[in-house]
Design an enzyme around this catalytic site. Structure first.
Site, PDB file in Angstrom:
ATOM      1  N   HIS A   1       1.368   1.598  -5.573  1.00  0.00           N
ATOM      2  CA  HIS A   1      -0.011   1.085  -5.585  1.00  0.00           C
ATOM      3  C   HIS A   1      -0.992   2.212  -5.896  1.00  0.00           C
ATOM      4  O   HIS A   1      -1.934   2.029  -6.685  1.00  0.00           O
ATOM      5  CB  HIS A   1      -0.337   0.460  -4.227  1.00  0.00           C
ATOM      6  CG  HIS A   1      -1.792   0.144  -4.031  1.00  0.00           C
ATOM      7  ND1 HIS A   1      -2.448  -0.854  -4.715  1.00  0.00           N
ATOM      8  CD2 HIS A   1      -2.730   0.726  -3.218  1.00  0.00           C
ATOM      9  CE1 HIS A   1      -3.718  -0.895  -4.335  1.00  0.00           C
ATOM     10  NE2 HIS A   1      -3.913   0.056  -3.441  1.00  0.00           N
TER      11      HIS A   1
ATOM     12  N   HIS B   1       0.835  -1.205   0.000  1.00  0.00           N
ATOM     13  CA  HIS B   1       0.000   0.000   0.000  1.00  0.00           C
ATOM     14  C   HIS B   1       0.868   1.252   0.000  1.00  0.00           C
ATOM     15  O   HIS B   1       0.786   2.095   0.908  1.00  0.00           O
ATOM     16  CB  HIS B   1      -0.938  -0.004   1.210  1.00  0.00           C
ATOM     17  CG  HIS B   1      -1.984  -1.066   1.160  1.00  0.00           C
ATOM     18  ND1 HIS B   1      -1.860  -2.268   1.821  1.00  0.00           N
ATOM     19  CD2 HIS B   1      -3.174  -1.117   0.491  1.00  0.00           C
ATOM     20  CE1 HIS B   1      -2.938  -3.012   1.592  1.00  0.00           C
ATOM     21  NE2 HIS B   1      -3.748  -2.335   0.790  1.00  0.00           N
TER      22      HIS B   1
END
EC number: 3.1.4.-
Length: 546
Positions: free
Chosen positions: A264, A260
């Protein structure tokens, strides 16, 4: 005349430097404090105090003053820990214009406390000494804009929005253009070539391709500052020099989120752009410019300041973030709050004096980001299915619904971001597997934290028991090295696709036939996990299969 200009420039520099000093909280002993921790004051502050003292006593004048002020400013800009928070609390003494801007951008969201990466890790319960990014302990970060820092607007480098994406090497320009025309996007390669991948990609899509900045009369300089702040609010991309992706799980805490992270966010932004533009969803839903803008900005900020652990981890450990958001969509609420706190800064509030309806923008962004919480997945799918059935009975279908119901249109946008958040399923199997490796590494890192806390490990969190039926190795000539991709239990992958991804994508493509690519690519990746034998080697080339 020249001397007058030099004195004026010096005064501006000194004001800027003095403002920077004011953002650093100092204890009685002169050390900087963050949360309950103390970080020893580093040399630029000592130099700054000495310099200001000499200026005050007339010991530094003329050209000497100008040169030294420039050196100090440069040094301060390169020291991430002197820039304060990733999200700064707006100055209460700001001008009337700032007050009007804050009111225009919603104004109801109270500013968060000053948040550095260290403060964020205090919130989620990570040892701060390990969590402090390396840039905060070194003289000069490799990247021109420090990822762990966030500065007042006068301290952000002055970069035009156009130059952010136009002044790039030919290879990057080619990737940008190709990304706007294709469903496939190798965000790992892009991030290895660009200093600020998310900021560059967002600027290119919203300004270079869609022309939304000019159409909505948005201040490009403020929008550029906003993008740099958002990009800097994500954990950095993982080092491209890694020989084996199994090393992801043992990276320093600076790489708090190995999945994350900023790559991303850029990947999800591209996926949503492809869905809305290439998949013609924006045309079916009759999206206005401001709705299209809000949707793409939501994609850019949807995981802002993600610490690399799950909501369940934050809740079960009683983290301050979980307490703040009452155990409800903890991370998602945090992402939204961070985005609007950045937007509340006077130098970043591009909503001010624009054509964007502030309340509508805020409503769309909040809806879309909060819906990325997987605990809302089933309810969202249920609502979406109801709308699919309704559209069949209405003459004009989705277009008619979108024309008469803003709430239904936002539901469609929310679902589109949900699909984009699973966007790695749309890529070639090689890129998809690389994303799976990053996600597994992030799970393992959380599992290590859970073990230290003597807690029961969640599924896929234990690096010692997760099934590894083989290793996927791919040659990556574009990165100049080989990256071995550790595989985990293929049946878990297939199960996740069958019960979560496939229904989600299937319903979406029924509603929007122009997005058939997402279903086809997902099926290809499912087949890969279903039949993949142990020890299979997949060669990655510069032109991966669609």
């Amino acid at each position: 005349m020249a001397e007058t200009k030099m004195n004026a420039d010096t005064t501006t520099l000194l004001s800027s430097v003095a403002h920077q000093l004011a953002t650093v909280k100092s204890g009685a002993d002169g050390s900087k404090k963050r949360g309950n921790n103390v970080v020893t004051k580093i040399s630029p502050i000592a130099r700054l105090v000495d310099f200001l003292s000499r200026v005050g006593h007339g010991e530094a004048t003329g050209e000497q003053m100008m040169v030294e002020a420039l050196e100090l400013r440069s040094d301060l800009l390169s020291r991430a820990d002197l820039h304060g928070a990733t999200v700064l609390k707006p100055d209460a003494k700001n001008t009337k214009e700032h007050d009007e801007e804050a009111q225009g951008s919603g104004g109801s969201t109270p500013p968060l406390e000053e948040q550095s990466w260290g403060y964020l890790f205090d919130l989620v319960g990570v040892d701060d000494d390990d969590a402090l990014p390396e840039e905060s302990r070194t003289a000069a970060p490799a990247r021109p804009f420090s990822r762990s820092s966030s500065s007042p607007d006068e301290f952000l480098p002055v970069v035009s929005l156009h130059s952010l994406y136009q002044d790039q090497p030919p290879e990057v320009l080619a990737m940008l253009e190709e990304s706007a025309l294709n469903w496939h996007f190798d965000s790992f390669k892009f991030a290895s070539l660009v200093n600020r991948p998310l900021a560059v990609l967002t600027a290119y899509y919203l300004d270079g391709r869609l022309g939304l900045i000019e159409a909505l009369k948005i201040d490009p300089e403020r929008f550029c500052r906003f993008l740099l702040q958002v990009d800097g609010g994500y954990a950095p991309s993982t080092p491209p020099h890694l020989k084996d992706l199994s090393d992801l799980s043992s990276l320093p805490q600076k790489y708090s989120a190995v999945y994350h992270n900023v790559v991303h966010a850029a990947d999800v932004l591209h996926s949503l752009f492809a869905i809305l533009v290439l998949g013609q969803v924006k045309d079916v839903l009759l999206l206005s410019d401001e709705e299209l803008l809000a949707a793409l900005v939501a994609a850019a900020v949807h995981d802002l300041q993600h610490p690399g652990v799950t909501n369940d981890f934050l809740i079960s450990t009683g983290s301050e973030l979980a307490v703040r958001y009452n155990d409800r969509s903890v991370l998602e609420n945090h992402h939204v709050a961070c985005a609007f706190t950045i937007l509340s800064q006077s130098g970043c509030n591009w909503l001010h004096n624009s054509k964007v309806n502030n309340a509508k923008f805020r409503d769309i962004l909040i809806d879309m980001v909060l819906a990325t919480d997987m605990k809302r997945h089933t309810k969202l799918m249920s609502h979406f299915q109801v709308q699919i059935e309704c559209s069949k009975e209405i003459e004009g279908g989705w277009a008619e619904i979108a024309k008469n119901s803003q709430r239904h249109k936002q539901l469609m946008l929310t679902y589109a971001l949900k699909v984009a958040d699973l966007g790695h399923m749309m890529h070639s199997s090689v890129v998809h597997c690389e994303w799976v490796a990053h996600l597994q590494a992030e799970f393992w890192r959380q599992g290590d934290k859970e073990l230290k806390l003597n807690r029961v490990l969640g599924p896929m969190m234990d690096r010692n028991t997760t099934t590894s039926p083989g290793e996927l190795a791919g040659a990556a000539p574009d990165l100049g090295h080989e990256r071995g991709i550790p595989s985990t239990d293929s049946q878990i992958k297939v199960g996740f696709i069958d019960f979560v991804v496939e229904p989600c994508f299937s319903h979406f493509t029924k509603a929007f036939p122009g997005c058939q690519h997402v279903l086809i690519a997902m099926s290809t990746n499912r087949s890969f996990w279903k039949v993949r034998p142990t020890g299979l080697h997949l060669v990655r080339t510069s032109q991966t299969a669609e």
